[in-house]
Design an enzyme around this catalytic site. Structure first.
Site, PDB file in Angstrom:
ATOM      1  N   THR A  15       0.821  -1.209   0.000  1.00  0.00           N
ATOM      2  CA  THR A  15       0.000   0.000   0.000  1.00  0.00           C
ATOM      3  C   THR A  15       0.852   1.255   0.000  1.00  0.00           C
ATOM      4  OG1 THR A  15      -1.807  -1.136   1.093  1.00  0.00           O
ATOM      5  CG2 THR A  15      -1.756   1.236   1.372  1.00  0.00           C
ATOM      6  N   THR A  95       1.738  -4.162   4.335  1.00  0.00           N
ATOM      7  CA  THR A  95       1.573  -4.470   5.764  1.00  0.00           C
ATOM      8  C   THR A  95       1.016  -5.872   6.003  1.00  0.00           C
ATOM      9  OG1 THR A  95      -0.689  -3.586   5.826  1.00  0.00           O
ATOM     10  CG2 THR A  95       1.101  -2.043   6.359  1.00  0.00           C
ATOM     11  N   ASP A  96       0.316  -6.435   4.997  1.00  0.00           N
ATOM     12  CA  ASP A  96      -0.463  -7.644   5.283  1.00  0.00           C
ATOM     13  C   ASP A  96       0.380  -8.860   5.677  1.00  0.00           C
ATOM     14  OD1 ASP A  96      -2.764  -6.237   4.873  1.00  0.00           O
ATOM     15  OD2 ASP A  96      -3.257  -7.123   2.936  1.00  0.00           O
TER      16      ASP A  96
HETATM   17  C1  SIN Z   1      -0.917  -2.923   2.866  1.00  0.00           C
HETATM   18  O1  SIN Z   1       0.223  -2.721   2.473  1.00  0.00           O
HETATM   19  O2  SIN Z   1      -1.369  -2.280   3.860  1.00  0.00           O
HETATM   20  C2  SIN Z   1      -1.861  -3.905   2.253  1.00  0.00           C
HETATM   21  C3  SIN Z   1      -1.398  -4.466   0.973  1.00  0.00           C
HETATM   22  C4  SIN Z   1      -0.159  -5.271   1.095  1.00  0.00           C
HETATM   23  O3  SIN Z   1       0.087  -5.885   2.124  1.00  0.00           O
HETATM   24  O4  SIN Z   1       0.584  -5.324   0.091  1.00  0.00           O
END
Ligand code: SIN
Length: 324
Positions: A15, A95-96
């Site tokens: 993200t 983050t995932d």
């Molecule tokens: C994010 O980065 O918050 C969600 C998408 C990902 O993990 O690539």
């Protein structure tokens, strides 16, 4: 010649590199669209902190990353850190599955040079995007002398975490992450690290790995059928992590299938489906042949088990679980 620290920023997507069709609706967007040079260009103040080089390794949503990506990332980070022309590495990531990649890097990269990962909860063009500040904090942390020898550090939302025990606990908040039960490692004010470096050092050479054995996490709900366990084994799982209710309680219906699996040589780990807290040893471990994950979230216990299986070293797993 510049006297600033020299840092390689490796971008992998997420993200932080995402773009939303409408900046006012940051929940709908494509991850991993903004490239590494553009990420740096969006934060001109970075040039006052360090001499930066940008590199695009992947451009993926982190839910599409897996063991082959972890291995490639660890090999690239190790190569960069062996370069006398580089003082530190920063990795931008989604983050995932940040907790898996950060933990894998921690176990595969042995260095005194700072390695800092960062990410963002809002896409790059959102109103109040958090990525630029997080990237600034990550580079600042990578230039701080106190960051050396801390292994892999992760920073988001003004907080610094050690990779070991890191977990994403919230789907949307900017401070979505937590550390293990000892809490965060520090604050970006300063930056200041108020926990000692983790004892766990690199244990595997990623260049010796190509893939990792299949290990699955099974979420055990009230009344869940242990047929899940049989299905995972039939699909080829060589080890299992059970995200069990509470502090790792094994439902009666699962005891027989678990005992049969461990007797057949399948390692089975007891983790919790609660987002935080540890799972300590229990007499069931002796009775069923299971292993408690201690402070690791299920996601990181899975990585530890994959590595132990890949190296054919059960002792490696005990070493990882014993680490404070
Ligand atoms: C994010 O980065 O918050 C969600 C998408 C990902 O993990 O690539």
């Amino acid at each position: 010649m510049s006297a600033l620290p020299r840092i390689l920023v490796i971008a992998t997507g997420g993200t932080i590199a995402g773009l939303a069709p409408s900046p006012a609706e940051p929940g709908v967007y494509a991850a991993g669209v903004v490239d590494a040079p553009a990420l740096l260009a969006a934060v001109p103040a970075l040039g006052e902190l360090a001499e930066l080089r940008a590199e695009q390794l992947f451009a993926l949503d982190s839910s599409d990353l897996g063991p082959a990506h972890w291995i490639a990332l660890a090999c690239r980070v190790r190569l960069a850190l062996s370069d006398p022309e580089l003082d530190a590495v920063v990795v931008t990531h989604g983050t995932d599955t940040l907790e898996e990649s950060a933990y894998f890097l921690q176990l595969a990269v042995d260095t005194v040079k700072p390695v800092v990962m960062t990410a963002a909860m809002r896409p790059a063009n959102a109103l109040s995007a958090d990525g630029p500040a997080n990237l600034y904090d990550a580079v600042s942390l990578a230039t701080a002398p106190g960051s050396a020898s801390h292994g892999v550090l992760v920073t988001l939302g003004g907080t610094i975490f050690h990779a070991v025990g890191l977990r994403k606990l919230h789907t949307g908040r900017l401070d979505a992450f937590a550390g293990d039960r000892r809490g965060p490692a520090g604050s970006t004010n300063g930056p200041e690290l108020f926990r000692p470096p983790p004892a766990q050092r690199a244990l595997v050479d990623p260049a010796a790995l190509t893939e990792l054995p299949m290990v699955e996490i099974l979420h055990v709900a009230a009344g869940s059928s242990p047929a899940l366990l049989e299905a995972a084994l039939q699909a080829g799982a060589r080890g299992l992590v059970l995200a069990l209710p509470g502090n790792g309680t094994v439902p009666q219906a699962w005891r027989g299938p678990i005992a049969r699996a461990t007797a057949a040589g399948i390692p089975v780990m007891r983790a919790s489906r609660c987002g935080s807290g540890a799972v300590g040893r229990h007499p069931d471990d002796a009775a069923l042949g299971t292993l408690a994950v201690g402070d690791l979230p299920a996601s990181q216990a899975r990585v530890a088990l994959m590595l132990a299986l890949a190296r054919q070293q059960p002792a490696l797993l005990r070493q990882l679980l014993a680490a404070p």
